[in-house]
Design a protein around this motif. Structure first.
Motif, mmCIF file in Angstrom:
data_model
loop_
_atom_site.group_PDB
_atom_site.id
_atom_site.type_symbol
_atom_site.label_atom_id
_atom_site.label_comp_id
_atom_site.label_asym_id
_atom_site.label_seq_id
_atom_site.Cartn_x
_atom_site.Cartn_y
_atom_site.Cartn_z
ATOM 1 N N GLY A 15 -9.388 -2.797 14.079
ATOM 2 C CA GLY A 15 -8.112 -2.557 14.752
ATOM 3 C C GLY A 15 -6.915 -3.209 14.108
ATOM 4 O O GLY A 15 -5.858 -2.594 13.975
ATOM 5 N N GLN A 16 -7.054 -4.457 13.690
ATOM 6 C CA GLN A 16 -5.920 -5.155 13.092
ATOM 7 C C GLN A 16 -5.485 -4.489 11.789
ATOM 8 O O GLN A 16 -4.301 -4.402 11.485
ATOM 9 C CB GLN A 16 -6.302 -6.608 12.832
ATOM 10 N N VAL A 17 -6.440 -3.985 11.035
ATOM 11 C CA VAL A 17 -6.113 -3.293 9.784
ATOM 12 C C VAL A 17 -5.412 -1.967 10.092
ATOM 13 O O VAL A 17 -4.400 -1.638 9.475
ATOM 14 C CB VAL A 17 -7.387 -3.070 8.935
ATOM 15 N N ILE A 18 -5.929 -1.231 11.048
ATOM 16 C CA ILE A 18 -5.370 0.086 11.371
ATOM 17 C C ILE A 18 -4.039 -0.032 12.107
ATOM 18 O O ILE A 18 -3.035 0.549 11.698
ATOM 19 C CB ILE A 18 -6.369 0.906 12.225
ATOM 20 N N ILE A 19 -4.027 -0.766 13.201
ATOM 21 C CA ILE A 19 -2.828 -0.869 14.033
ATOM 22 C C ILE A 19 -1.827 -1.848 13.428
ATOM 23 O O ILE A 19 -0.634 -1.559 13.325
ATOM 24 C CB ILE A 19 -3.182 -1.317 15.477
ATOM 25 N N GLY A 20 -2.310 -3.025 13.038
ATOM 26 C CA GLY A 20 -1.422 -4.067 12.544
ATOM 27 C C GLY A 20 -0.789 -3.767 11.199
ATOM 28 O O GLY A 20 0.369 -4.068 10.967
ATOM 29 N N TRP A 21 -1.573 -3.182 10.301
ATOM 30 C CA TRP A 21 -1.070 -2.915 8.948
ATOM 31 C C TRP A 21 -0.818 -1.437 8.692
ATOM 32 O O TRP A 21 0.212 -1.057 8.151
ATOM 33 C CB TRP A 21 -2.058 -3.456 7.901
ATOM 34 N N GLY A 22 -1.775 -0.604 9.038
ATOM 35 C CA GLY A 22 -1.678 0.816 8.704
ATOM 36 C C GLY A 22 -0.479 1.515 9.306
ATOM 37 O O GLY A 22 0.250 2.232 8.614
ATOM 38 N N ARG A 23 -0.265 1.310 10.576
ATOM 39 C CA ARG A 23 0.863 1.995 11.233
ATOM 40 C C ARG A 23 2.217 1.545 10.701
ATOM 41 O O ARG A 23 3.039 2.372 10.332
ATOM 42 C CB ARG A 23 0.769 1.831 12.747
ATOM 43 N N PRO A 24 2.490 0.221 10.669
ATOM 44 C CA PRO A 24 3.810 -0.192 10.179
ATOM 45 C C PRO A 24 4.077 0.212 8.724
ATOM 46 O O PRO A 24 5.210 0.482 8.352
ATOM 47 C CB PRO A 24 3.797 -1.719 10.307
ATOM 48 N N ILE A 30 -6.830 5.076 3.177
ATOM 49 C CA ILE A 30 -7.368 3.736 2.983
ATOM 50 C C ILE A 30 -8.525 3.866 2.002
ATOM 51 O O ILE A 30 -9.406 4.718 2.184
ATOM 52 C CB ILE A 30 -7.894 3.131 4.299
ATOM 53 N N VAL A 31 -8.512 3.042 0.984
ATOM 54 C CA VAL A 31 -9.637 2.981 0.051
ATOM 55 C C VAL A 31 -10.459 1.762 0.433
ATOM 56 O O VAL A 31 -10.002 0.625 0.283
ATOM 57 C CB VAL A 31 -9.175 2.874 -1.417
ATOM 58 N N LEU A 32 -11.639 1.984 0.976
ATOM 59 C CA LEU A 32 -12.549 0.904 1.334
ATOM 60 C C LEU A 32 -13.469 0.694 0.142
ATOM 61 O O LEU A 32 -14.273 1.560 -0.187
ATOM 62 C CB LEU A 32 -13.338 1.251 2.589
ATOM 63 N N VAL A 33 -13.310 -0.440 -0.509
ATOM 64 C CA VAL A 33 -14.064 -0.736 -1.731
ATOM 65 C C VAL A 33 -15.191 -1.702 -1.387
ATOM 66 O O VAL A 33 -14.955 -2.882 -1.110
ATOM 67 C CB VAL A 33 -13.148 -1.340 -2.816
ATOM 68 N N TYR A 47 -17.149 3.435 10.095
ATOM 69 C CA TYR A 47 -15.776 3.069 9.721
ATOM 70 C C TYR A 47 -14.810 4.234 9.941
ATOM 71 O O TYR A 47 -13.679 4.023 10.365
ATOM 72 C CB TYR A 47 -15.715 2.569 8.279
ATOM 73 N N ARG A 48 -15.235 5.448 9.679
ATOM 74 C CA ARG A 48 -14.364 6.618 9.903
ATOM 75 C C ARG A 48 -13.949 6.733 11.366
ATOM 76 O O ARG A 48 -12.847 7.185 11.665
ATOM 77 C CB ARG A 48 -15.079 7.905 9.481
ATOM 78 N N MET A 49 -14.847 6.346 12.281
ATOM 79 C CA MET A 49 -14.543 6.446 13.709
ATOM 80 C C MET A 49 -13.383 5.531 14.111
ATOM 81 O O MET A 49 -12.747 5.752 15.138
ATOM 82 C CB MET A 49 -15.775 6.106 14.549
ATOM 83 N N SER A 50 -13.098 4.513 13.321
ATOM 84 C CA SER A 50 -12.034 3.566 13.634
ATOM 85 C C SER A 50 -10.661 4.024 13.166
ATOM 86 O O SER A 50 -9.660 3.390 13.472
ATOM 87 C CB SER A 50 -12.324 2.217 12.959
ATOM 88 N N VAL A 51 -10.637 5.096 12.412
ATOM 89 C CA VAL A 51 -9.409 5.518 11.746
ATOM 90 C C VAL A 51 -8.816 6.735 12.469
ATOM 91 O O VAL A 51 -9.530 7.691 12.764
ATOM 92 C CB VAL A 51 -9.696 5.849 10.270
ATOM 93 N N PRO A 52 -7.519 6.707 12.760
ATOM 94 C CA PRO A 52 -6.912 7.841 13.448
ATOM 95 C C PRO A 52 -6.882 9.099 12.578
ATOM 96 O O PRO A 52 -6.898 9.019 11.343
ATOM 97 C CB PRO A 52 -5.490 7.356 13.744
ATOM 98 N N ALA A 53 -6.812 10.238 13.251
ATOM 99 C CA ALA A 53 -6.690 11.513 12.542
ATOM 100 C C ALA A 53 -5.456 11.456 11.653
ATOM 101 O O ALA A 53 -4.444 10.859 12.003
ATOM 102 C CB ALA A 53 -6.573 12.660 13.548
#
Length: 156
Positions: A15-24, A30-33, A47-53
């Motif tokens: 959540g922090q990666v998606i909401i905190g960083w991704g949205r702003p 996202i490249v997950l290495v 991991y895909r389930m955590s990411v918005p459409a």
């Protein structure tokens, strides 16, 4: 500069990666290495389930990411590169100096690690690896969310 963030976070996508960083930052991919996740369809699905459409997740090994990094840097979409450990990010940096600003996010307690910040625990070896990256020209800061001030590596 379509890669807007290079982040080390041992929780990978959450959540922090998606909401905190991704949205702003307005990321579109996202490249997950992570070598292990790259070879596990089951983990990729989680991991895909955590990411918005509308946000693509690209799963890559360190080697694959090193080869494709130039493509992502010059592409027209905004994205960020996420690794779960310092070694993987260091290997990417060694392959491509476009990895010039590294953000340390959630690096949590494990045996041998010392608390440097409430959200960053490092071994002495990890700290030396980060110092070597910085000596090689990368800017390294710790920052849990974009609204908090970045902390310079030398302060850790």
């Amino acid at each position: 500069m379509p890669i807007v963030l290079y982040r080390v976070d041992d929780r990978l996508i959450h959540g922090q990666v998606i909401i905190g960083w991704g949205r702003p930052l307005g990321v579109e991919f996202i490249v997950l290495v992570d070598d292990q996740v790259r070879s596990s369809p089951w983990e990729q699905d989680l991991y895909r389930m955590s990411v918005p459409a509308g946000v693509e997740v690209i799963f890559a090994s360190v080697e694959e990411a090193a080869h494709r990094l130039a493509e992502w840097v010059v592409g027209g979409r905004k994205g960020f590169v996420l690794t779960g450990d310092i070694d993987s990010m260091a290997r990417l940096r060694a392959a491509n100096t476009a990895v010039d600003r590294i953000n340390l996010g959630g690096l949590h307690h494990k045996p041998g690690r010392t608390e440097r910040l409430p959200f960053v625990y490092l071994t002495d070896e990890e700290l030396r690896a980060l110092q070597a990256l910085e000596a090689g020209g990368a800017q390294i800061t710790a920052q849990d969310v974009p609204t908090s001030p970045p902390v310079a590596l030398r302060s850790l």
